[in-house]
Structure formats: structure tokens, C-alpha cells
Scaffold this motif. Structure first.
Motif, PDB file in Angstrom:
ATOM      1  N   ASP A  61     -16.320   9.815  -8.334  1.00  0.00           N
ATOM      2  CA  ASP A  61     -14.918   9.387  -8.473  1.00  0.00           C
ATOM      3  C   ASP A  61     -13.959  10.345  -7.774  1.00  0.00           C
ATOM      4  OD1 ASP A  61     -15.909   7.321  -9.932  1.00  0.00           O
ATOM      5  OD2 ASP A  61     -15.041   7.917 -11.850  1.00  0.00           O
ATOM      6  N   LYS A  76     -17.817   3.350  -3.569  1.00  0.00           N
ATOM      7  CA  LYS A  76     -17.597   4.767  -3.878  1.00  0.00           C
ATOM      8  C   LYS A  76     -18.763   5.629  -3.412  1.00  0.00           C
ATOM      9  CE  LYS A  76     -16.273   4.320  -8.318  1.00  0.00           C
ATOM     10  NZ  LYS A  76     -15.744   4.722  -9.638  1.00  0.00           N
ATOM     11  N   GLN A 128     -18.307  -3.008 -11.242  1.00  0.00           N
ATOM     12  CA  GLN A 128     -19.470  -2.534 -10.491  1.00  0.00           C
ATOM     13  C   GLN A 128     -19.371  -2.728  -8.971  1.00  0.00           C
ATOM     14  OE1 GLN A 128     -22.071  -0.572 -11.627  1.00  0.00           O
ATOM     15  NE2 GLN A 128     -20.507  -0.530 -13.253  1.00  0.00           N
ATOM     16  N   GLU A 165     -18.398   0.364  -7.227  1.00  0.00           N
ATOM     17  CA  GLU A 165     -19.283   1.529  -7.323  1.00  0.00           C
ATOM     18  C   GLU A 165     -20.071   1.730  -6.040  1.00  0.00           C
ATOM     19  OE1 GLU A 165     -19.300   3.814  -9.842  1.00  0.00           O
ATOM     20  OE2 GLU A 165     -17.535   2.637 -10.413  1.00  0.00           O
ATOM     21  N   HIS A 212     -15.989   3.685 -17.139  1.00  0.00           N
ATOM     22  CA  HIS A 212     -17.175   3.839 -16.297  1.00  0.00           C
ATOM     23  C   HIS A 212     -18.297   2.915 -16.778  1.00  0.00           C
ATOM     24  CE1 HIS A 212     -20.083   5.824 -13.698  1.00  0.00           C
ATOM     25  NE2 HIS A 212     -20.915   5.897 -14.734  1.00  0.00           N
TER      26      HIS A 212
END
Length: 407
Positions: free
Chosen positions: A113, A61, A55, A58, A49
Motif C-alpha cells: 500500500d 498495486k 481485489q 490488488e 484490506h
């Protein structure tokens, strides 16, 4: 200060670590193939992480999280509270203490996640071929896992109140898991759906589920399991000794179910892709670190000895056991994977098969018959020539005998 309370906390902490199921790969194993244990596109869980190179995913997500919340009437606070209540249990699933994430950051990471994994069955990213496999390959790494229990709890909470599109209403997380691994299974591992459903309740995470499904159905130790002679003959050597090869019966046969009976060696159908070596390394590593019986370890050793050269791999292709035509890659892959494995001569699962193959290969009649068939009866024309030569020899002998009798 109450010392007994401190000791209780220490005991509880140690007890939790004994129940861990998500591990860091040891440096000696990692240093030889670091990319095989490191996510390339997406991090799942705390170990990777925050890495700069990951990145870009991210942001995707967080879009998944926004979409997820729009499709359920459960507020984000309830999801975060659920994770917070289980934070200690979640942290104990990791073999390494997570020092770099405070409580709030850890809880947020788990939610983001987890939702990413839940949404993958109905996503917008995996529909893009250029990202599909790169992302999916990262989901089967030892270090890139979330405990299944938190995924199930969050999924079930989301189902309590769904919006008008019926999101998740008629689904279970077992269905999503089977779809995730099933799509991967179609190209890589022959795992039937019913096995995924059987082992799902006992699985700690996705990689654990795959390992459980690959274990043989009959795991009882067999009598005489010691491997007395570790020299496993190659497929070419077995072919020359008259052994025949065929794919194991049934399309859903376990990948590890190698059998030998009445001169026929059955090997389950296998394929080889660019990601196969990476997946296999993580299966070997997790099986070893989690203390499982080394069934997959033994399979790699067995296949590495059977398929030593491209000539051995050609026999797999010829007998429709191997799915792709790169014979050099197949032999090389098993040789490289074999370096990660350790053989236990006293508990090798294929010891009985190896002994039978060795005994079969030593019988001269089998070699003579194989040589005769492979060298003289390998084509119809060769067979006709041999038969004609035998007839001619018999006629010549008959004529010679007749001439001698006439004298």
C-alpha cells in the motif's frame, strides 16, 4: 511469571492506543451514509484490506511494487525489515486492534500500500480519466489511511540507491504529497502549497494534513465567543437587510475564513462536485474523533444556516462566490452535512460574526435603504423612472403651492 513485565506491556499497549490517529467511524454515523466512509476502488491500510470487492486493485498495486523495485537498487528484504522493526508503532496508530492480520501479512500489506501511494505521482492508472477520480477519492477516507512516517521512511530508503532513470533522486515525499493533495485541491479545496509544506511535519496521514491546513491561521480564542442567539440569518435575509456579499480576497484564502465588516460579508470561493459531500463527511468525522477544535464543524453549521434554500445559493452565484450552477444541490448538501455536526454555543468560532450580522439586520435604516435600492433602483430604467416620478411630484407640489399663494 514476572507480573511487572506483563503490566509494562499492558501500559505500553494502552499508551500507544492513546496516540492513535486512524479510526473506525462509529456505527450511528456510518449507518446513515455507509458509502461515504467505505473505499469503492482501493483499500489503504488494514481496515478494508482483503475485501472481495476491492481485489481488482490488488493486482495493480503489486505491479506498482514490481516497478518500484526495478527502479531502485534497494532489495525488498530491506523494505520489509524496516516495516517489521516499526510494526508495533504502526499498529498503535490504529484505534482498533488489528486481529485479522498476522505479522507477515501486516508487514506485506504496509509495503504494497505504501508503494502504491509513493508511485501515484508517476503512475499508469491515474492517467486514465475513468479511474482517476474514483481512486483518488478513496485516499481521503478516515478509515483508509497509512501513517505518513512509514511512507517517508520507505521513500527515503528507496532514494539511497536509485537506478539509471534518476527515480526519486531530486524529489521529496513532501513534493509527492503536495502533488497528490494539490491536484485534488485544484477542484475541491483552496489549500495553498505553502500551507501543505508548513503542516506536513506535524501531519499523521493525508486526511490529517488536509484538516491541519484548513484550521484558521489565528486559532487564539476570541473574547465573548459564546453564541447567545443561535438563529443565524440566511443569505436572503441578510440581502434584504442590506448586507453585501463578495468572495474573500486572495485566491489562496482559507475555506473557513468567513468575515463581516462594514456591511460586507466575505465568503471564500467554494465549489461543489459529486464527491464533495463524501470528503466533507470524512473531514468532520476525523476532526471530531481526533479531538481537534471543531473549526470545520463550525464552518458547515455556519454555511448550512447561510444557505438554507436555492435562493440563498443564487446569491452566492450572483456574487461569484460559488463555482457551479446547481443551487438546489448546494443548499441540500449543507443541510445534509449539518446533521453530522454538533454546535457548541460557548466556543462557536463565528459567534462574533453572527452577532454582528444579527445587529446589522435589526437596524431599520439598513432595511429601508436595501428595499429602496433593490425595488426601485435595481436597474437603470427603474432609477430613471423613480427620478422622473420624484421630479414630477416636486413640480406638482410647486405648482400647487404657487396656486395657493396666488389665491
Amino acid at each position: 511469571m514476572d507480573v511487572s513485565i506483563d503490566m509494562k506491556k499492558l501500559a505500553d499497549s494502552l499508551s500507544g492506543k492513546l496516540e492513535c490517529s486512524i479510526y473506525r467511524v462509529a456505527e450511528p454515523r456510518r449507518c446513515s451514509n455507509p458509502s461515504h466512509y467505505t473505499p469503492q476502488m482501493v483499500s489503504i491500510g488494514p481496515f478494508h484490506h482483503g475485501k472481495e470487492e476491492l481485489q481488482p486493485m490488488e493486482e495493480h498495486k503489486r505491479r506498482y511494487l514490481k516497478c518500484f523495485l526495478q527502479r531502485t537498487e534497494v532489495c525488498m528484504t530491506r523494505f520489509l525489515t524496516l516495516i517489521k522493526d516499526k510494526e508495533a508503532e504502526l499498529r498503535d496508530c490504529y484505534a482498533e486492534t488489528i486481529h485479522n492480520l498476522g505479522s507477515d501479512e501486516f508487514v506485506t500489506m504496509v509495503l504494497v500500500d505504501a508503494v502504491f501511494l509513493i508511485q501515484t505521482d508517476d503512475d499508469r492508472i491515474f492517467g486514465k480519466p475513468e479511474l482517476h477520480w474514483d481512486i483518488r477519492h478513496d485516499l481521503w477516507l478516515v478509515e483508509n489511511q497509512l501513517p505518513l512516517f512509514i511512507l517517508i521512511d520507505l521513500f527515503n530508503l528507496a532514494k539511497t540507491k536509485t537506478c539509471g532513470d534518476g527515480f526519486l533522486k531530486n524529489m521529496s515525499f513532501i513534493t509527492i504529497s503536495c502533488a497528490l493533495i494539490g491536484k485534488y485541491r485544484g477542484a475541491r479545496l483552496p489549500i495553498p502549497k505553502n500551507l501543505l509544506e508548513i503542516h506536513f511535519p506535524n501531519a499523521k496521514h493525508f486526511l490529517d494534513l488536509i484538516v491541519l491546513c484548513l484550521q484558521p491561521a489565528d486559532t487564539k480564542p476570541r473574547a465573548g465567543t459564546e453564541l447567545k442567539d443561535p438563529n443565524i440569518p440566511s443569505l436572503k435575509e441578510l440581502h434584504q437587510a442590506g448586507v453585501k456579499f463578495k468572495p474573500a480576497a486572495g485566491s489562496t484564502r482559507n475555506l473557513l475564513d468567513i468575515n463581516f465588516n462594514q456591511g460586507i460579508l466575505e465568503i471564500p470561493y467554494l465549489t461543489l462536485y459529486g464527491s464533495t459531500e463524501r470528503l466533507y463527511r470524512n473531514l468532520i468525522a476525523f476532526e471530531s474523533m481526533h479531538g481537534y477544535t471543531g473549526y470545520f464543524n463550525d464552518y458547515i453549521i455556519m454555511m448550512g444556516d447561510l444557505v438554507k434554500t436555492p435562493k440563498d445559493a443564487e446569491l452566492l452565484i450572483r456574487n461569484k462566490i460559488f463555482g457551479l450552477g446547481n443551487t438546489e444541490a448546494l443548499a441540500t448538501t449543507f443541510r445534509k452535512l449539518d446533521k453530522d455536526c454538533a454546535i457548541d454555543n460557548f466556543h462557536f468560532q463565528y459567534s462574533g460574526i453572527v452577532a454582528d450580522l444579527q445587529d446589522y439586520s435589526k437596524l431599520r435604516w439598513h432595511k429601508w435603504r436595501a428595499t429602496l435600492k433593490q425595488n426601485y433602483f435595481n436597474t437603470p430604467w427603474a432609477s430613471i423612472s423613480v427620478i422622473a416620478a420624484v421630479i414630477l411630484l416636486l413640480l406638482t407640489a410647486t405648482q400647487t403651492v404657487s396656486s395657493l399663494i396666488a389665491l
